[in-house]
Design a protein around this motif. Structure first.
Motif, PDB file in Angstrom:
ATOM      1  N   VAL A 154       1.382 -18.986   2.432  1.00 46.64           N
ATOM      2  CA  VAL A 154       1.762 -19.157   1.098  1.00 46.64           C
ATOM      3  C   VAL A 154       2.437 -20.305   0.271  1.00 46.64           C
ATOM      4  O   VAL A 154       1.905 -20.651  -0.574  1.00 46.64           O
ATOM      5  N   THR A 155       3.531 -20.288   1.008  1.00 47.48           N
ATOM      6  CA  THR A 155       4.345 -21.474   0.634  1.00 47.48           C
ATOM      7  C   THR A 155       3.847 -22.704   0.615  1.00 47.48           C
ATOM      8  O   THR A 155       4.104 -23.605  -0.086  1.00 47.48           O
ATOM      9  N   GLY A 156       2.845 -22.817   1.672  1.00 52.11           N
ATOM     10  CA  GLY A 156       1.954 -24.264   1.901  1.00 52.11           C
ATOM     11  C   GLY A 156       0.999 -24.464   0.856  1.00 52.11           C
ATOM     12  O   GLY A 156       0.561 -25.649   0.423  1.00 52.11           O
ATOM     13  N   LEU A 157       0.380 -23.504   0.164  1.00 54.59           N
ATOM     14  CA  LEU A 157      -0.694 -23.518  -0.635  1.00 54.59           C
ATOM     15  C   LEU A 157      -0.264 -23.118  -2.144  1.00 54.59           C
ATOM     16  O   LEU A 157      -0.636 -23.897  -3.171  1.00 54.59           O
ATOM     17  N   LEU A 158       0.812 -22.374  -2.429  1.00 53.75           N
ATOM     18  CA  LEU A 158       1.023 -21.920  -3.811  1.00 53.75           C
ATOM     19  C   LEU A 158       2.418 -22.540  -4.086  1.00 53.75           C
ATOM     20  O   LEU A 158       3.264 -22.306  -3.245  1.00 53.75           O
ATOM     21  N   GLU A 159       2.696 -22.603  -5.318  1.00 56.26           N
ATOM     22  CA  GLU A 159       3.796 -22.936  -5.992  1.00 56.26           C
ATOM     23  C   GLU A 159       4.293 -21.686  -6.900  1.00 56.26           C
ATOM     24  O   GLU A 159       4.160 -21.398  -7.971  1.00 56.26           O
ATOM     25  N   LEU A 160       5.365 -20.844  -6.190  1.00 53.99           N
ATOM     26  CA  LEU A 160       5.688 -19.864  -6.935  1.00 53.99           C
ATOM     27  C   LEU A 160       6.550 -20.102  -8.082  1.00 53.99           C
ATOM     28  O   LEU A 160       7.110 -18.952  -8.968  1.00 53.99           O
ATOM     29  N   ASP A 161       7.063 -21.370  -8.347  1.00 56.29           N
ATOM     30  CA  ASP A 161       7.980 -21.554  -9.526  1.00 56.29           C
ATOM     31  C   ASP A 161       6.875 -21.784 -10.743  1.00 56.29           C
ATOM     32  O   ASP A 161       7.363 -22.383 -11.708  1.00 56.29           O
ATOM     33  N   ARG A 162       5.485 -22.003 -10.525  1.00 54.43           N
ATOM     34  CA  ARG A 162       4.599 -22.058 -11.641  1.00 54.43           C
ATOM     35  C   ARG A 162       3.775 -20.697 -11.652  1.00 54.43           C
ATOM     36  O   ARG A 162       3.732 -19.972 -10.644  1.00 54.43           O
ATOM     37  N   PRO A 163       3.084 -20.487 -12.991  1.00 50.24           N
ATOM     38  CA  PRO A 163       2.195 -19.068 -12.985  1.00 50.24           C
ATOM     39  C   PRO A 163       1.311 -18.773 -11.693  1.00 50.24           C
ATOM     40  O   PRO A 163       0.769 -19.745 -11.311  1.00 50.24           O
ATOM     41  N   VAL A 164       1.393 -17.590 -11.312  1.00 51.73           N
ATOM     42  CA  VAL A 164       0.580 -17.233 -10.267  1.00 51.73           C
ATOM     43  C   VAL A 164       0.030 -15.852 -10.700  1.00 51.73           C
ATOM     44  O   VAL A 164       0.834 -15.111 -11.382  1.00 51.73           O
ATOM     45  N   ALA A 165      -1.305 -15.583 -10.405  1.00 48.51           N
ATOM     46  CA  ALA A 165      -1.583 -14.206 -10.559  1.00 48.51           C
ATOM     47  C   ALA A 165      -1.609 -13.507  -9.164  1.00 48.51           C
ATOM     48  O   ALA A 165      -2.494 -13.951  -8.121  1.00 48.51           O
ATOM     49  N   VAL A 166      -1.098 -12.388  -8.962  1.00 54.71           N
ATOM     50  CA  VAL A 166      -0.886 -11.567  -7.910  1.00 54.71           C
ATOM     51  C   VAL A 166      -1.895 -10.387  -8.347  1.00 54.71           C
ATOM     52  O   VAL A 166      -1.806  -9.770  -9.239  1.00 54.71           O
ATOM     53  N   LEU A 167      -2.853 -10.481  -7.391  1.00 55.97           N
ATOM     54  CA  LEU A 167      -4.129  -9.309  -7.509  1.00 55.97           C
ATOM     55  C   LEU A 167      -3.843  -8.343  -6.417  1.00 55.97           C
ATOM     56  O   LEU A 167      -3.703  -8.501  -5.294  1.00 55.97           O
ATOM     57  N   LEU A 168      -3.690  -7.080  -6.958  1.00 48.25           N
ATOM     58  CA  LEU A 168      -3.562  -5.816  -5.977  1.00 48.25           C
ATOM     59  C   LEU A 168      -4.681  -4.752  -6.361  1.00 48.25           C
ATOM     60  O   LEU A 168      -4.555  -3.815  -6.985  1.00 48.25           O
ATOM     61  N   MET A 169      -5.886  -5.232  -5.910  1.00 47.80           N
ATOM     62  CA  MET A 169      -7.053  -4.666  -6.102  1.00 47.80           C
ATOM     63  C   MET A 169      -7.220  -3.553  -5.045  1.00 47.80           C
ATOM     64  O   MET A 169      -7.397  -3.830  -3.980  1.00 47.80           O
ATOM     65  N   ALA A 170      -7.367  -2.271  -5.556  1.00 47.63           N
ATOM     66  CA  ALA A 170      -7.566  -1.138  -4.854  1.00 47.63           C
ATOM     67  C   ALA A 170      -6.819  -0.873  -3.441  1.00 47.63           C
ATOM     68  O   ALA A 170      -7.432  -0.776  -2.322  1.00 47.63           O
ATOM     69  N   VAL A 171      -5.871  -1.367  -3.632  1.00 52.07           N
ATOM     70  CA  VAL A 171      -4.792  -1.464  -2.386  1.00 52.07           C
ATOM     71  C   VAL A 171      -3.556  -0.571  -2.571  1.00 52.07           C
ATOM     72  O   VAL A 171      -3.074   0.021  -1.563  1.00 52.07           O
ATOM     73  N   LEU A 172      -2.927  -0.414  -3.714  1.00 49.99           N
ATOM     74  CA  LEU A 172      -1.888   0.437  -3.786  1.00 49.99           C
ATOM     75  C   LEU A 172      -2.004   1.974  -3.606  1.00 49.99           C
ATOM     76  O   LEU A 172      -1.146   2.636  -3.486  1.00 49.99           O
ATOM     77  N   HIS A 173      -3.405   2.370  -3.825  1.00 47.28           N
ATOM     78  CA  HIS A 173      -3.668   3.804  -3.582  1.00 47.28           C
ATOM     79  C   HIS A 173      -3.643   4.189  -1.942  1.00 47.28           C
ATOM     80  O   HIS A 173      -3.636   5.160  -1.668  1.00 47.28           O
TER      81      HIS A 173
ATOM     82  N   ARG B 171      -9.080  10.394   7.677  1.00 47.51           N
ATOM     83  CA  ARG B 171      -9.894  10.001   8.857  1.00 47.51           C
ATOM     84  C   ARG B 171      -9.714   8.559   9.556  1.00 47.51           C
ATOM     85  O   ARG B 171     -10.328   8.125  10.214  1.00 47.51           O
ATOM     86  N   THR B 172      -9.348   7.845   8.400  1.00 48.25           N
ATOM     87  CA  THR B 172      -9.272   6.439   8.557  1.00 48.25           C
ATOM     88  C   THR B 172      -7.744   5.958   8.857  1.00 48.25           C
ATOM     89  O   THR B 172      -6.835   6.745   8.852  1.00 48.25           O
ATOM     90  N   SER B 173      -7.640   4.527   9.278  1.00 46.02           N
ATOM     91  CA  SER B 173      -6.502   3.965   9.217  1.00 46.02           C
ATOM     92  C   SER B 173      -5.671   3.794   7.916  1.00 46.02           C
ATOM     93  O   SER B 173      -4.436   3.361   8.046  1.00 46.02           O
ATOM     94  N   THR B 174      -6.388   4.185   7.002  1.00 44.36           N
ATOM     95  CA  THR B 174      -5.730   3.953   5.654  1.00 44.36           C
ATOM     96  C   THR B 174      -5.838   5.320   4.517  1.00 44.36           C
ATOM     97  O   THR B 174      -6.723   5.629   3.831  1.00 44.36           O
ATOM     98  N   PRO B 175      -4.842   6.235   4.512  1.00 43.08           N
ATOM     99  CA  PRO B 175      -5.067   7.411   4.258  1.00 43.08           C
ATOM    100  C   PRO B 175      -4.973   7.006   2.361  1.00 43.08           C
ATOM    101  O   PRO B 175      -4.245   6.156   2.121  1.00 43.08           O
ATOM    102  N   LEU B 176      -5.465   7.887   1.791  1.00 43.01           N
ATOM    103  CA  LEU B 176      -5.518   7.609   0.179  1.00 43.01           C
ATOM    104  C   LEU B 176      -4.549   8.518  -0.485  1.00 43.01           C
ATOM    105  O   LEU B 176      -4.345   9.556  -0.195  1.00 43.01           O
ATOM    106  N   ARG B 177      -3.903   7.963  -1.557  1.00 35.91           N
ATOM    107  CA  ARG B 177      -2.771   8.540  -2.487  1.00 35.91           C
ATOM    108  C   ARG B 177      -3.360   8.280  -4.027  1.00 35.91           C
ATOM    109  O   ARG B 177      -3.103   7.008  -4.414  1.00 35.91           O
TER     110      ARG B 177
END
Length: 270
Positions: free
Chosen positions: A143-162, A210-216
């Motif tokens: 991450v630190t080698g490719l992105l510059e966090l002191d400039r705008p970044v889009a953090v994408l959290l698609m279908a993961v927080l559930h 029944r998977t390694s990723t239960p759903l909430r």
């Protein structure tokens, strides 16, 4: 069950995984029999389940195109799955060749294939990381080698927080990402919500147990709170197919049980 040559050692191919199930639902081939069987089982009980994957991927494309038009050139896709079929780097770099993308997933299969797909692309990479440990992701050399966090970044959290239980504080996870990126950055998410028919939600939840990723599943109000501290873009928290729909999304049907929202970190935020 025969282990394919491309499967990394240490992966239990008999246990379904959300990233590989998603890959199969989108027509990919980086998945195992257990993943395919689980998807087919869910589809048999909830007929529109396959549409969820298609609608979510179409939303991802719309978000990336919108944020590129807003000047964003850096994307951190956490819980990315396997970067195939109109994925972030394809969409972003088609519009802005200088766009940079880091894919993050907890599944080694997704990451191994992501790296293979990205061979020769020095503006995109894939790494193993757990959304529940934002600090490990944000300080990782990939991450630190490719992105510059002191400039705008889009953090994408698609279908993961559930896939994050309440005990692991999903709102706190989003806040860690929000606080680490520059003002003018964005956080975009999609999240499963209780469907109109309660029994469909019960089927989905039981299947993922029944998977390694239960759903909430969470309500629109709960999902909105995940983006506290950010300015919500119009139209707010809405079904994924209602977030700036595009007529080019052919074959994508309404999916009321997946909600979507995008928030912007205000300039005065610290």
């Amino acid at each position: 069950m025969t282990r394919p040559e491309w499967a990394p050692e240490g992966i239990d191919i008999s246990v379904p995984n959300a990233a590989r199930m998603y890959d199969y639902s989108l027509g990919g081939f980086h998945n195992f029999a257990a993943d395919r069987d689980m998807v087919e089982r869910v589809v048999a009980m909830v007929p529109n389940a396959r549409q969820v994957g298609l609608a979510n991927r179409a939303y991802l494309g719309r978000v990336v195109r919108r944020l590129v038009s807003e000047g964003v050139r850096q994307f951190l896709d956490v819980g990315s799955g396997i970067p195939a079929l109109a994925c972030v780097h394809e969409v972003a770099q088609a519009a802005a060749p200088d766009a940079r993308v880091v894919y993050v997933d907890v599944d080694a299969v997704a990451v191994a294939h992501g790296r293979a797909i990205l061979t020769g692309n020095d503006r995109a990479t894939a790494m193993v990381g757990d959304v529940r440990r934002p600090g490990d992701i944000l300080h990782h050399p990939e991450v630190t080698g490719l992105l510059e966090l002191d400039r705008p970044v889009a953090v994408l959290l698609m279908a993961v927080l559930h896939f994050v239980p309440d005990a692991d504080d999903p709102a706190g996870i989003v806040a860690r990402f929000r606080d680490a990126v520059a003002p003018g950055s964005y956080v975009a998410l999609s999240h499963g919500s209780p469907p109109p028919r309660r029994e469909d939600g019960d089927v989905m939840t039981a299947a993922y147990e029944r998977t390694s990723t239960p759903l909430r599943l969470r309500t629109a109000e709960q999902i909105g709170h995940l983006l506290d501290g950010l300015e919500l873009l119009d139209p707010g928290v809405v079904p994924v197919t209602d977030w700036h729909p595009d007529p080019r999304d052919i074959g994508v049907e309404p999916v009321p049980e997946v909600l979507a929202a995008v928030g912007r970190k205000p300039a005065e935020a610290r």
